[in-house]
Structures are given as structure tokens and as C-alpha cells.
Design a protein around this motif. Structure first.
Motif, PDB file in Angstrom:
ATOM      1  N   ALA A   2      -7.206 -10.692  -1.824  1.00  0.00           N
ATOM      2  CA  ALA A   2      -7.966  -9.272  -1.549  1.00  0.00           C
ATOM      3  C   ALA A   2      -7.307  -8.413  -1.037  1.00  0.00           C
ATOM      4  CB  ALA A   2      -9.055  -9.421  -0.542  1.00  0.00           C
ATOM      5  N   CYS A   3      -7.229  -7.134  -1.210  1.00  0.00           N
ATOM      6  CA  CYS A   3      -6.492  -5.930  -0.977  1.00  0.00           C
ATOM      7  C   CYS A   3      -6.731  -5.452   0.497  1.00  0.00           C
ATOM      8  CB  CYS A   3      -6.482  -4.678  -1.861  1.00  0.00           C
ATOM      9  SG  CYS A   3      -6.304  -5.029  -3.624  1.00  0.00           S
ATOM     10  N   ALA A 277       2.469  -8.044  -1.975  1.00  0.00           N
ATOM     11  CA  ALA A 277       3.177  -6.673  -1.601  1.00  0.00           C
ATOM     12  C   ALA A 277       2.429  -5.511  -1.834  1.00  0.00           C
ATOM     13  CB  ALA A 277       4.433  -6.611  -2.683  1.00  0.00           C
ATOM     14  N   LEU A 278       1.095  -5.580  -2.252  1.00  0.00           N
ATOM     15  CA  LEU A 278       0.382  -4.477  -2.197  1.00  0.00           C
ATOM     16  C   LEU A 278      -0.671  -4.217  -1.244  1.00  0.00           C
ATOM     17  CD1 LEU A 278      -0.622  -4.436  -6.051  1.00  0.00           C
ATOM     18  CD2 LEU A 278       1.114  -3.234  -4.907  1.00  0.00           C
ATOM     19  N   ASN A 279      -0.623  -2.996  -0.719  1.00  0.00           N
ATOM     20  CA  ASN A 279      -1.785  -2.453   0.490  1.00  0.00           C
ATOM     21  C   ASN A 279      -2.925  -1.638  -0.259  1.00  0.00           C
ATOM     22  OD1 ASN A 279      -3.248  -2.204   2.677  1.00  0.00           O
ATOM     23  ND2 ASN A 279      -1.320  -0.956   3.737  1.00  0.00           N
ATOM     24  N   CYS A 280      -4.071  -2.243  -0.531  1.00  0.00           N
ATOM     25  CA  CYS A 280      -4.876  -1.607  -1.198  1.00  0.00           C
ATOM     26  C   CYS A 280      -5.965  -0.912  -0.607  1.00  0.00           C
ATOM     27  CB  CYS A 280      -5.486  -2.370  -2.477  1.00  0.00           C
ATOM     28  SG  CYS A 280      -4.347  -3.074  -3.931  1.00  0.00           S
ATOM     29  N   CYS A 324      -3.417   1.575  -4.579  1.00  0.00           N
ATOM     30  CA  CYS A 324      -2.468   0.548  -3.629  1.00  0.00           C
ATOM     31  C   CYS A 324      -1.444   1.317  -3.206  1.00  0.00           C
ATOM     32  CB  CYS A 324      -2.400  -0.663  -4.456  1.00  0.00           C
ATOM     33  SG  CYS A 324      -3.808  -1.596  -4.941  1.00  0.00           S
ATOM     34  N   ASN A 325      -0.925   0.900  -2.168  1.00  0.00           N
ATOM     35  CA  ASN A 325       0.392   1.410  -1.515  1.00  0.00           C
ATOM     36  C   ASN A 325       0.438   3.067  -1.491  1.00  0.00           C
ATOM     37  OD1 ASN A 325       1.299  -1.199  -1.255  1.00  0.00           O
ATOM     38  ND2 ASN A 325       3.051  -1.095  -2.283  1.00  0.00           N
ATOM     39  N   VAL A 326      -0.706   3.776  -0.980  1.00  0.00           N
ATOM     40  CA  VAL A 326      -1.127   4.965  -1.264  1.00  0.00           C
ATOM     41  C   VAL A 326      -0.236   5.799  -0.076  1.00  0.00           C
ATOM     42  CG1 VAL A 326      -2.743   6.666  -1.130  1.00  0.00           C
ATOM     43  CG2 VAL A 326      -3.328   4.572  -2.156  1.00  0.00           C
TER      44      VAL A 326
END
Length: 426
Positions: A2-3, A277-280, A324-326
């Protein structure tokens, strides 16, 4: 996996209030602003468009071909003289020698650059000749001449204007043209001219002819000595040619280095990609055509592109996207678009990065600029957006509204307003 949605990025999420519905039966095309100027007003239809503006220019006379030539009493009249290459000028727009992206934006940028300096310039990706060329000239008097071909080299920088929300002094919001992603530098040149010049000729300063006269090295012993009819080489011309060749070689090495660093074209991956690696953000979106049922849907098959599809029970979340990765800068969001259905990220394939109408697809999420997108937003209360790829600078859009139509990149966006989408929370 999950993000995870962090508080830091949650503050730059999209407005989720539904846009006001268009009047029933409305079929007229959206009104798109006629001219983009920094700080000027724009409309929601402009969200998917992109316009250049010229930030700086410099005009320099350049000799592309040259030959020092001595004419004696018995050798006057018409002669053909083969000149050697002095320097090569290539038309470029953006980060590499073939231009940033083919299409309307580079041509418009060069057109505006020419208008800024009051010159007619080359608009295509071309270069001056890389081969020796002949100059035919009628020599009326004996003397020491410089035979030349030359042009005016026009260089400078440009910005990329986009329509985006801006908060006013009274706290209200309005759509304004702001500088977004895709700025860069350009090089072009005017029509080539050819001629002959002597040391004793009075010529305008900062002219192409004066540049050729300088290469004669008029104060040197070579210029003042008597020679047999034919070629005379001045040290100044040889040094200038060597310096120009070194500069060209350095430029080409830099271009080759950037090309080598460009991300490889990743094969589309229908299997869920790891999201460590993604922060959603938590919100899930459909990317819709305003007022229409079709929306972006990730490819069902490897190698296919993102297409317009109608959501139904068979969609399997292929029409669901997360940001993601905003990050946000000057009101413009930058994010990766992660697809819930196949676990891949929206991308412009490297092989199509400099192609007008290149098809967007999905690939394993590797967080390079081919997978990063700028999102330009309407005022709060509306979900309308324009979407731009960070690497290519092009805007997302589609040729026609039809089921199965592919989402493509357009260097200037879709000027009829069809590049404006909505990001609707599911």
C-alpha cells in the motif's frame, strides 16, 4: 504494498469538489486564450496547452566558410574559389542537438526568437554546411581578399508558459499564465550570405563582412606581403577555425553524455511493481475527459499505451491512479502517476521522448523524469487539470474522443482545449 500518505504531501493534493456542469446541449469548442503572456489571464481550456516566451537573445555574426585569396594583375575577373569550413551552426531547441521535442513548440519558440530580434531565422532542425563550398566572385582589382559565407547566429533562452491557479491579494483564486516545466536554450541562424572583402574596405561594425575582414588579419605580415595568385592562409583564420572546431566537438560530447544518461526504454510491466520507493497519497483518481464517460486506462497488454476507456466492472482498477512522491513549487504539482490495476507508473518511453505524438504507457516504477509529470490545476472547486511530462516537456492529450484512443504527447499541447482533463476522486 500500500502507498503511504505523508502529511507533507497531503497538503498539495488536488481539489476534489466536482466542477460545475456545462449547460445541457452545449457543443461549442472551449474558448482558448489567444496569446500567452507571463501573468496574463487564461481559461480552464488552456490547462492542457503550453506556450514559449523568449527570456533572452544574443545575435552574433559568424563566418561558416572562409578562404584568404590573393589576386594579381593577371588574375582579375570571375573566379570560383573553394572555401573551407570555419564553423558549423546547428539549430537546437532544448536539451539536445536534435531539439527538445519535434513539433509545434520548438518552431513557435524559434519564430518568437526571430521576431524578438527582428530577423528571419531557421525554424527546422538543420545546420550550416559541413563541407567545403565554392564562392564565385568577379575580382575587379588586384589585392588581398577574404572570400566568405556567413550568417547571424541567434542564441538565447526561453521559458515555458502554462495556465495554472494563482491566489490573488484578496485571497481569491484566478487562472494565470505562469512559468512551468520545460524551459531551456535555443540556437538558430539567419539566411547565409556570401561575398568578398579586402582589408582596405570600409564595412559596418558587427557585420558578417566585418567578421570576415577580421579573419584576414589585416595588420599581419601575411596581409601586407605580396603573394602569387591564389590561396593565402592567415594565422588568425587558422586559429579561429581550430577554436570553432574545438567548441563544436565539446558541444557534441556534452550532447552524447546527456544521451547516454537518458533512461533506457523500460518494457511495460503488467505485474504490480514494488512501491517501497514511492510515497503515494491515499486518494485514488480517475483521469477523465470533462463531461464525458471515457478516462485514462492503463494498458492491458505489454507494449500497448494508455487509452481512453469507459469504466465498468471489467476495468480491474486499470482506470485508477494515485499521485506519488508529490512535490509542489509555485503552485505546480510534480508527481508520479501510479496505476492501481497494473502497479506500473505512467511514462513516456525513452525511444519516443523526442517524438511528437509519442504514446504514453506504463512501466515499472523507477522514478526517473520520464515518469514524472507536472500537474496544472484549475481554481479550487474545479478538478480540471493539464498534465505535462517533465523529461520531454510535452503535454498529454488525445487526437479524438473515442473509446480506445491512445493518450499521446504534444509539444504545445492541444490548442483546442482537448488536453484539459479532470482528476476525479473515486
Amino acid at each position: 504494498m500500500a502507498c503511504a500518505a505523508s502529511a507533507a504531501v497531503a497538503t498539495v493534493g488536488l481539489a476534489v469538489s466536482p466542477a460545475a456542469a456545462a449547460p445541457a446541449g452545449t457543443t461549442a469548442a472551449p474558448a482558448v486564450s489567444a496569446e500567452a503572456e507571463p501573468g496574463g489571464a487564461c481559461t480552464a481550456a488552456d490547462l492542457g496547452t503550453r506556450h514559449p516566451y523568449i527570456k533572452s537573445t544574443e545575435v552574433t555574426p559568424v563566418i561558416t566558410h572562409f578562404k584568404g585569396w590573393y589576386v594579381t594583375e593577371g588574375s582579375t575577373g570571375s573566379q570560383k574559389v573553394t572555401t573551407t569550413v570555419q564553423t558549423v551552426i546547428k539549430v537546437t531547441v532544448g536539451a539536445n542537438a536534435s531539439g527538445n521535442v519535434e513539433g509545434a513548440f520548438p518552431q513557435l519558440a524559434l519564430t518568437k526568437a526571430g521576431a524578438t530580434v527582428g530577423l528571419n531565422v531557421q525554424l527546422e532542425y538543420t545546420s550550416t554546411s559541413t563541407a567545403a563550398t565554392e564562392v564565385t566572385w568577379n575580382f575587379a582589382s588586384p589585392g588581398y581578399y577574404g572570400l566568405y559565407k556567413g550568417t547571424k547566429k541567434v542564441t538565447g533562452t526561453y521559458g515555458s508558459l502554462h495556465c495554472n491557479r494563482a491566489q490573488q491579494a484578496d485571497g481569491s483564486w484566478a487562472l494565470k499564465w505562469v512559468e512551468g516545466g520545460g524551459a531551456g536554450s535555443f540556437t538558430t541562424y539567419t539566411t547565409l550570405e556570401e561575398g568578398a572583402v579586402r582589408c582596405e574596405d570600409a564595412v559596418p561594425a558587427d557585420s558578417i563582412m566585418r567578421k570576415a575582414q577580421d579573419l584576414l588579419d589585416c595588420g599581419s605580415a601575411v596581409a601586407t606581403a605580396t603573394h602569387p595568385a591564389g590561396e593565402v592562409t592567415s594565422a588568425k583564420a587558422a586559429e579561429a577555425r581550430k577554436a570553432a572546431q574545438a567548441e563544436q566537438a565539446a558541444t557534441e560530447r556534452a550532447v552524447d553524455a546527456r544521451t547516454a544518461q537518458a533512461p533506457a526504454n523500460p518494457a511495460p510491466d503488467p505485474a504490480p511493481a514494488p512501491l517501497a520507493a514511492l510515497n503515494c497519497q491515499a486518494a485514488v483518481y480517475k483521469i477523465d475527459v470533462p463531461g464525458k464517460p471515457l478516462n485514462w486506462s492503463a494498458p492491458l497488454l505489454p507494449g500497448d499505451g494508455i487509452r481512453l476507456r469507459e469504466s465498468n466492472f471489467l476495468s480491474a482498477h486499470l482506470d485508477n491512479w494515485k499521485l506519488c512522491n508529490v512535490t509542489e513549487s509555485n503552485g505546480v504539482i510534480e508527481a508520479s502517476l501510479w496505476n492501481w490495476g497494473n502497479g506500473g507508473c505512467a511514462t513516456v518511453p525513452a525511444a519516443a521522448a523526442n517524438q511528437e505524438l509519442g504514446v504514453l504507457t506504463t512501466a515499472s516504477c523507477v522514478e526517473d523524469d520520464l515518469q514524472r509529470f507536472y500537474i496544472y490545476r484549475d481554481v479550487p472547486g474545479s478538478t480540471k487539470v493539464g498534465i505535462q511530462n517533465k523529461y520531454s516537456g510535452s503535454m498529454a492529450g488525445h487526437d479524438r474522443y473515442a473509446d480506445g484512443e491512445q493518450i499521446r504527447q504534444y509539444s504545445s499541447g492541444r490548442q483546442d482545449g482537448t488536453g484539459t482533463y479532470t482528476m476525479t476522486v473515486v
